[in-house]
Design a protein around this motif. Structure first.
Motif, PDB file in Angstrom:
ATOM      1  N   ARG A 190       1.609   9.117  18.783  1.00  0.00           N
ATOM      2  CA  ARG A 190       1.874  10.450  18.237  1.00  0.00           C
ATOM      3  C   ARG A 190       2.151  11.456  19.338  1.00  0.00           C
ATOM      4  O   ARG A 190       3.051  12.291  19.218  1.00  0.00           O
ATOM      5  N   ASP A 225       5.716  13.203  19.872  1.00  0.00           N
ATOM      6  CA  ASP A 225       5.733  14.659  19.686  1.00  0.00           C
ATOM      7  C   ASP A 225       6.660  15.335  20.681  1.00  0.00           C
ATOM      8  O   ASP A 225       7.275  16.358  20.363  1.00  0.00           O
ATOM      9  N   ARG A 257       3.743  18.794  16.672  1.00  0.00           N
ATOM     10  CA  ARG A 257       2.363  18.981  16.224  1.00  0.00           C
ATOM     11  C   ARG A 257       1.539  19.731  17.260  1.00  0.00           C
ATOM     12  O   ARG A 257       0.534  20.328  16.940  1.00  0.00           O
ATOM     13  N   TYR A 292      -0.265  18.605  20.047  1.00  0.00           N
ATOM     14  CA  TYR A 292      -1.546  18.063  20.488  1.00  0.00           C
ATOM     15  C   TYR A 292      -1.776  18.457  21.945  1.00  0.00           C
ATOM     16  O   TYR A 292      -0.887  18.339  22.780  1.00  0.00           O
ATOM     17  N   ARG A 313      -7.582  15.918  15.028  1.00  0.00           N
ATOM     18  CA  ARG A 313      -6.642  16.507  14.073  1.00  0.00           C
ATOM     19  C   ARG A 313      -6.075  15.466  13.125  1.00  0.00           C
ATOM     20  O   ARG A 313      -5.894  15.742  11.943  1.00  0.00           O
TER      21      ARG A 313
END
Length: 99
Positions: free
Chosen positions: A8, A12, A21, A23, A32
Motif C-alpha cells: 500500500r 500510494d 492515502r 501513510y 489506518r
C-alpha cells in the motif's frame, strides 16, 4: 500484515496526489488499514503469498538436492558426511536456480 502495508505504501506513491492515502509510516498504515477497512484487510492476499513461499522452498530444495548429488560426484565426498565445499556449492546452486 506488513506485506499489505508495504504494498500500500509503495502503491500510494504512484497515485495522483488527490487519490493518495498519505501513510506517514508503517504503523500508521497498519492502524489506518485495520480501522478503516477492518482487521481482515491486513490479511488480504495471504493465501497466494503462502503458496508462493511454499513453491519457492520446494523448488530450492529440489535444486539444492540435485546440485548436492552432482557436487558429491565431483568432490568425491561421502554422501553421509558431505564437505563444506559440497554443502556451500549445493546451497548456492539451489538458490540460484530457484530464483
Amino acid at each position: 500484515p506488513f506485506d499489505v502495508a508495504l504494498v500500500r505504501m509503495q502503491g500510494d506513491t504512484m497515485k495522483p496526489v488527490a487519490e493518495r492515502r498519505g501513510y506517514t509510516h508503517v504503523f500508521n498504515a497498519l492502524s489506518r488499514i485495520s480501522s478503516e477497512e477492518g482487521f481482515g484487510a491486513l490479511y488480504k492476499g495471504l493465501a497466494p503469498n503462502i503458496l508462493r513461499g511454499m513453491s519457492m522452498n520446494v523448488g530450492m530444495m529440489a535444486c539444492s538436492d540435485q546440485a548436492k548429488e552432482m557436487m558429491l560426484t565431483v568432490t568425491g565426498d561421502d554422501p553421509k558426511a558431505p564437505g563444506l565445499t559440497t554443502r556451500i556449492g549445493a546451497a548456492c546452486a539451489g538458490g540460484f536456480f530457484a530464483a
